[in-house]
Structure formats: structure tokens, C-alpha cells
Design an enzyme around this catalytic site. Structure first.
Site, PDB file in Angstrom:
ATOM      1  N   ASP A  56       0.745  -1.347  -0.049  1.00 29.34           N
ATOM      2  CA  ASP A  56      -0.081   0.044  -0.085  1.00 29.34           C
ATOM      3  C   ASP A  56       0.885   1.165  -0.126  1.00 29.34           C
ATOM      4  OD1 ASP A  56      -2.826   1.067   0.281  1.00 29.34           O
ATOM      5  OD2 ASP A  56      -1.811   2.117   2.099  1.00 29.34           O
ATOM      6  N   GLU A  80       1.164  -0.419  -4.886  1.00 27.28           N
ATOM      7  CA  GLU A  80       0.327   0.816  -5.633  1.00 27.28           C
ATOM      8  C   GLU A  80       0.896   2.003  -5.439  1.00 27.28           C
ATOM      9  OE1 GLU A  80      -3.862   2.149  -3.056  1.00 27.28           O
ATOM     10  OE2 GLU A  80      -1.946   2.375  -2.119  1.00 27.28           O
TER      11      GLU A  80
END
Length: 378
Positions: free
Chosen positions: A26, A81
Site C-alpha cells: 500500500d 500501489e
């Protein structure tokens, strides 16, 4: 060094002890740069990626952890990401890359929310195509139409943006629909399919997106006081929106069922034809006046008519391969809550008539607000 070793051993622990098949990292953009990507617009200039703003220690860690993951488990998948478009992001570590298998294509979901705040009559076909295809050559991407960023409190799901309060009263099949519901269901299917068709090599659903879940997600919260002294009201620690109604998609008497059937049909189409991993992708038409997008992916030809009222007869569709085409998926099928304006038994034969820079073409009927996929059969 101790922190680095802990992070690396942590990755191995989850793979070995809990049999994870991969990781999604993330907010990698925040790690890779000393400015954390804040107040920064990436233009693609290499100086933005390979300069003093790059956090070398963080990039080295990402290379090491990807090398560890794939070294121990070659079939494991790592997804990063990243919104910066870092070059070499998905190139293997031995070749000098960061080593991820896929990049999460975050800009697509943000673009749909931006467009949904406008009338679909003002949507630009070129803008949609550019956002979906704006990725580096041979860099594999996982794409999605919406995620937690869109569905958490403060925002709305795509379905709720499209249909709003009408979803409370007009999703039952035993009562008449409304123009807003018809429009919303049609566009919801088209948004999902064009995202899957053009956006990358992987497709991600999010907590009810597959059947058009209404409302939003909210967790129990009390009032919060910010450092500035401003007080953010809570929700009385309510659990009311802290759930997903997966029963909606299975209910035979609701229109959600048709939207879920369409998601299943999309997955079956990919399973049968493998179009998302095909190297052949060509956008032949993005017509702003007709509101039509046409592209090829593998042996399939996708035709999207986003026009709100105009249906087109004998609409010429360019293609590369000669032969007979059949309807492989039709968003207007009654099974998916559509109006069944197409005959699926019709055969479409190509002619040696160049069109839209394609060597051949065939003619179709494309109803308004529909997406139809044609497959080469012989």
C-alpha cells in the site's frame, strides 16, 4: 538494518506460516520519494524519478523484499500501489527493476468518480481511453472501477452516484423502473466492462461493486478533535453502515441480481478468451460526437455506445482478423437487466473494407448505452 531484517522476515513469515500467495504493498509512492508524492505532479520526466528526491533506502528495500518473495516462492504475486509511474517498477530485480509483478492502476477509479460528478452527456471518450491506457509499455497493471477510497464515508459507491435515492424504492422487479435506474444500471455495466477491457492485465472488484452495492461504508466513530481544535462529528458509534449486503446480489426479486450476473459473465468471458493477458490491444475509435469507443483485445472486438439516446444502425466496426464474428457478451441482455435489443443469433461477416485504420470491418447495430463484445468464431 534491524528494521530492514524485520520487514524482510515478516514477508517470509506470512508466506511460510500462513501460506499467503502474495502481497499488495500500500502507498508505495509515499515510500519511494522524500517528498512522499505530496503536492507533486508527475509528468514522466526521468529526473522526477531518478534524482535527489528518490528515497534510495526505500527503493532498495522494495527490491530486496520482491527478490525474497520471488526467490522463495516463484509463483507468489506482488502488487505495488504507485501513482507516480516509476519506471522499472514492474521489471524483475535481476534486470535492474523494483521487481513488482503488477502496478495497481489507481487513476482509473479516481477518473470515474470525477466523471460521475458530471452529466454523462459531457463525458469525453478520448479522456476515458487515455486514463485506461495510460501505463508503461509491457507494465502489467491491476485495474478497478472503484475501491475503498470511493466507498468509505464521505463518498458514494458508483451505483449510488448513478442512481442515488431511487435505489431505495425502485430496485424491486415487481414495480416499474425509473429513467435514473435504467441509466444507472446500463452505465454501471459499461463502466465495469470498459475498465476490465482496457485498463490492464488484472481486474479487481471491491466489496459489492460486482452487483452495484448502494450507499457507503462507515465504521463506528465517536467525535474527533483535530490538533487545530476543530471537532469532527462521529456517528454515535453506529454499526448501521459497517456492513455489506451481499444478499442483494443473490435476490431473484431485485435488479441487483442482473448486475451480478453481468459480473459473472465478464469473468467467464476472460476465462474463455484470455483477452486481458493478450498482447494485442488496439483502440480503433473514440468518437466524441457518437460517444462510441471501439477496440480490439485478443480475438475480441469491444463496441461501447455511451450515447444517452442515439442508437446506430449499420455502424461500421474496424477489425484486423477476417472471418465470422458472433456476440460473446451483450450488456443489454435481459439476464443482465437490459432491454434485449440485439439478436444474438446473427452472424457478422467481415469485408475487405478498411475502416478506422483497420484492414477489415463489419457492420453492427449498437443501441444507446450498451456494451457489446464480438468474438471471432471462424
Amino acid at each position: 538494518m534491524q528494521v530492514l531484517r524485520f520487514l524482510l522476515s515478516n514477508a517470509r513469515w506470512w508466506l511460510e506460516e500462513y501460506k499467503f500467495d502474495g502481497f499488495r504493498f500500500d502507498g508505495v509512492t509515499s515510500m519511494m520519494y522524500t517528498h512522499h508524492g505530496l503536492q507533486m505532479t508527475f509528468t514522466g520526466n526521468y529526473g522526477e524519478y531518478f534524482g535527489f528526491a528518490t528515497d534510495v533506502d526505500a527503493v532498495v528495500y522494495l527490491m530486496l523484499v520482491n527478490d525474497l518473495i520471488h526467490g522463495l516462492y516463484p509463483d507468489a504475486v506482488s502488487i505495488g500501489e504507485d501513482v507516480s509511474g516509476m519506471p522499472t517498477f514492474c521489471i524483475p530485480v535481476p534486470d535492474g527493476g523494483v521487481g513488482f509483478d503488477y502496478r495497481l492502476h489507481m487513476a482509473v477509479a479516481d477518473k470515474w468518480i470525477e466523471l460521475l460528478k458530471q452529466s454523462d452527456e459531457s463525458w469525453k471518450m478520448g479522456d476515458i481511453v487515455h486514463t485506461l491506457t495510460n501505463r508503461r509499455w509491457l507494465e502489467k497493471c491491476v485495474t478497478y472501477a472503484e475501491s475503498h477510497d470511493q466507498a468509505l464515508v464521505g463518498d458514494k459507491t458508483i451505483a449510488f452516484w448513478l442512481m442515488d435515492k431511487d435505489m431505495y424504492d425502485f430496485m424491486a422487479l415487481d414495480r416499474p423502473s425509473t429513467p435514473r435506474i435504467d441509466r444507472g444500471i446500463a452505465l454501471h455495466k459499461m463502466i465495469r466492462l470498459v475498465t476490465m477491457g482496457l485498463g490492464g492485465e488484472g481486474y479487481l472488484n471491491f466489496m459489492g461493486n460486482e452487483f452495484g452495492h448502494p450507499e457507503w461504508i462507515d465504521f463506528p466513530r465517536g467525535p474527533q478533535t483535530l490538533p487545530t481544535g476543530k471537532v469532527l462529528p462521529g456517528n454515535n458509534n453506529s454499526y448501521d453502515k459497517c456492513r455489506r449486503r451481499f444478499d442483494l446480489g443473490d435476490a431473484d426479486f431485485l435488479r441487483y441480481r442482473g448486475m451480478q450476473e453481468f459480473d459473472q459473465a465478464m469473468q467467464h468471458l476472460e476465462e474463455k478468451y484470455g483477452f486481458m493477458t493478450s498482447e494485442h490491444q488496439y483502440v480503433s475509435r473514440k468518437h466524441e460526437e457518437d460517444k462510441v469507443i471501439i477496440f480490439e483485445r485478443g480475438d475480441l472486438v469491444f463496441v461501447f455506445n455511451f450515447h444517452w439516446s442515439n442508437s446506430f444502425f449499420d455502424y461500421r466496426v474496424g477489425c484486423s482478423k477476417p472471418g465470422k464474428y458472433k456476440v460473446a457478451l451483450d450488456s443489454d441482455d435481459a439476464l443482465f437487466g437490459g432491454f434485449s435489443r440485439l439478436d444474438h443469433d446473427v452472424d457478422y461477416f467481415t469485408t475487405e473494407h478498411p475502416h478506422d485504420n483497420r484492414p477489415r470491418s463489419f457492420s453492427v447495430y449498437t443501441p444507446s448505452r450498451t456494451a457489446v463484445v464480438y468474438a471471432l468464431t471462424e
